[in-house]
Design a protein around this motif. Structure first.
Motif, short mmCIF file in Angstrom:
data_model
loop_
_atom_site.label_atom_id
_atom_site.label_comp_id
_atom_site.label_asym_id
_atom_site.label_seq_id
_atom_site.Cartn_x
_atom_site.Cartn_y
_atom_site.Cartn_z
N SER A 175 9.66 68.68 38.60
CA SER A 175 9.23 69.10 39.94
C SER A 175 7.83 68.60 40.26
CB SER A 175 9.27 70.63 40.04
OG SER A 175 10.57 71.09 39.84
N PHE A 176 6.95 68.68 39.27
CA PHE A 176 5.59 68.19 39.46
C PHE A 176 5.60 66.70 39.78
CE2 PHE A 176 1.93 65.95 37.74
CZ PHE A 176 0.90 66.56 38.43
N ILE A 177 6.34 65.92 39.01
CA ILE A 177 6.40 64.47 39.22
C ILE A 177 6.96 64.15 40.61
CG2 ILE A 177 7.53 62.32 38.49
CD1 ILE A 177 7.35 63.45 35.58
N ALA A 178 8.02 64.84 41.00
CA ALA A 178 8.66 64.57 42.29
C ALA A 178 7.72 64.85 43.46
CB ALA A 178 9.94 65.38 42.43
N ILE A 179 7.10 66.01 43.46
CA ILE A 179 6.23 66.36 44.59
C ILE A 179 4.93 65.57 44.54
CG2 ILE A 179 4.95 68.24 45.69
CD1 ILE A 179 8.05 68.20 46.17
N ALA A 180 4.43 65.28 43.34
CA ALA A 180 3.23 64.43 43.23
C ALA A 180 3.52 63.03 43.75
CB ALA A 180 2.74 64.38 41.78
N THR A 181 4.72 62.52 43.49
CA THR A 181 5.10 61.20 43.99
C THR A 181 5.16 61.20 45.51
OG1 THR A 181 6.38 60.74 41.99
CG2 THR A 181 6.90 59.42 43.94
N ILE A 182 5.77 62.22 46.07
CA ILE A 182 5.84 62.33 47.53
C ILE A 182 4.43 62.48 48.11
CG2 ILE A 182 6.55 63.88 49.41
CD1 ILE A 182 9.22 64.17 47.97
N GLY A 183 3.60 63.29 47.47
CA GLY A 183 2.22 63.45 47.93
C GLY A 183 1.43 62.15 47.85
N TYR A 184 1.62 61.41 46.77
CA TYR A 184 0.94 60.13 46.60
C TYR A 184 1.34 59.15 47.72
CZ TYR A 184 -0.12 55.48 44.85
OH TYR A 184 -0.58 54.19 44.75
N PHE A 185 2.64 59.03 47.98
CA PHE A 185 3.10 58.12 49.04
C PHE A 185 2.63 58.58 50.41
CE2 PHE A 185 6.59 56.69 46.03
CZ PHE A 185 6.01 55.45 45.81
N THR A 186 2.56 59.89 50.62
CA THR A 186 2.06 60.42 51.89
C THR A 186 0.61 59.99 52.11
OG1 THR A 186 3.54 62.32 51.89
CG2 THR A 186 1.50 62.54 53.14
N LYS A 187 -0.20 60.15 51.06
CA LYS A 187 -1.62 59.81 51.17
C LYS A 187 -1.84 58.30 51.23
CE LYS A 187 -6.07 60.71 49.19
NZ LYS A 187 -6.89 61.80 48.79
N THR A 188 -1.14 57.55 50.39
CA THR A 188 -1.35 56.11 50.30
C THR A 188 -0.90 55.38 51.55
OG1 THR A 188 -1.07 56.22 47.91
CG2 THR A 188 -0.84 54.07 48.92
N TYR A 189 0.24 55.76 52.10
CA TYR A 189 0.80 55.04 53.24
C TYR A 189 0.60 55.77 54.56
CZ TYR A 189 2.70 52.17 49.59
OH TYR A 189 2.82 51.35 48.50
N ASP A 190 -0.14 56.88 54.54
CA ASP A 190 -0.47 57.63 55.74
C ASP A 190 0.77 57.95 56.57
OD1 ASP A 190 -2.30 59.01 57.24
OD2 ASP A 190 -2.71 57.33 58.58
N ASN A 191 1.85 58.34 55.88
CA ASN A 191 3.09 58.78 56.52
C ASN A 191 3.47 60.12 55.94
OD1 ASN A 191 4.31 57.19 58.54
ND2 ASN A 191 4.76 55.60 57.05
N LEU A 192 3.80 61.05 56.79
CA LEU A 192 4.21 62.37 56.34
C LEU A 192 5.52 62.27 55.57
CD1 LEU A 192 3.83 65.46 56.38
CD2 LEU A 192 5.23 65.46 58.46
N LEU A 193 5.50 62.65 54.30
CA LEU A 193 6.71 62.68 53.49
C LEU A 193 6.95 64.05 52.88
CD1 LEU A 193 6.37 59.27 51.62
CD2 LEU A 193 7.93 59.83 53.48
N VAL A 194 6.03 64.97 53.08
CA VAL A 194 6.15 66.31 52.52
C VAL A 194 6.83 67.22 53.54
CG1 VAL A 194 4.87 68.29 51.62
CG2 VAL A 194 4.03 65.98 51.19
N MET A 195 7.81 67.95 53.05
CA MET A 195 8.50 68.92 53.89
C MET A 195 8.71 70.17 53.03
SD MET A 195 11.86 68.32 56.30
CE MET A 195 12.81 67.52 55.05
N GLY A 196 8.49 71.33 53.59
CA GLY A 196 8.57 72.57 52.82
C GLY A 196 9.87 72.75 52.06
N SER A 197 10.96 72.32 52.64
CA SER A 197 12.26 72.50 51.98
C SER A 197 12.40 71.65 50.73
CB SER A 197 13.39 72.19 52.96
OG SER A 197 13.27 70.90 53.49
#
Length: 170
Positions: free
Chosen positions: A31-53
């Motif tokens: 879970s940590f790896i998955a959400i950290a990956t999504i967070g990393y891509f959100t920050k790096t590419y300035d595109n929202l990829l995080v969703m509460g669900s």
């Protein structure tokens, strides 16, 4: 009426077994790896990829990867269908509680009808209404985020000697 109320007691089935410490740690790390990956891509590419669900999706993907709700078809299509329905109702039916309730009910019905039920995706219409999201929300974060979760789950779950993920694709 008495028989109806007796149903509230339950079937007195045995509670599910507790996960082992190793399973808990494995789910934690995945879970940590998955959400950290999504967070990393959100920050790096300035595109929202995080969703509460997606947090609830991680519960299934890393805690219960064998169940139907955790399979790639269900994760990706369940999120996509639910977000699409939420956006459709928000933009074409209206932004009120009846429209939101209809969007949620329709998303659940469509996931059931298409055999793509992913319970965390049930919250997507509500998230979309609360955010007042635009149509691009269907791609970023919904589709891209769900695909990232499945890819991380595919690589991570198969590191475990007793796990095979997925059980099926489509």
């Amino acid at each position: 009426m008495n028989n109806y109320l007796k149903k509230f007691i339950g079937q007195k089935e045995k509670i599910a077994d507790r996960s082992t410490f190793k399973e808990i740690v494995f789910a934690f790390i995945g879970s940590f790896i998955a959400i950290a990956t999504i967070g990393y891509f959100t920050k790096t590419y300035d595109n929202l990829l995080v969703m509460g669900s997606f947090g609830a999706s991680c519960v299934l993907l890393f805690g219960f990867p064998k169940v139907a709700f955790s399979q790639p078809r269900n994760v990706i299509l369940g999120h996509f269908i639910s977000s699409f329905i939420g956006l459709f109702f928000l933009h074409f039916v209206g932004n009120d509680y009846i429209s939101m309730a209809l969007a949620l009910a329709t998303a659940i019905a469509l996931m059931m009808a298409t055999k793509t039920v992913h319970p965390p995706a049930g919250s997507n219409p509500l998230i979309i209404f609360l955010l007042g999201a635009n149509w691009d929300y269907l791609v970023f974060p919904t589709l891209v985020g769900a695909v990232i979760l499945v890819i991380v789950s595919l690589f991570y779950n198969n590191l475990h000697k007793n796990r095979v993920y997925p059980q099926y694709w489509f």
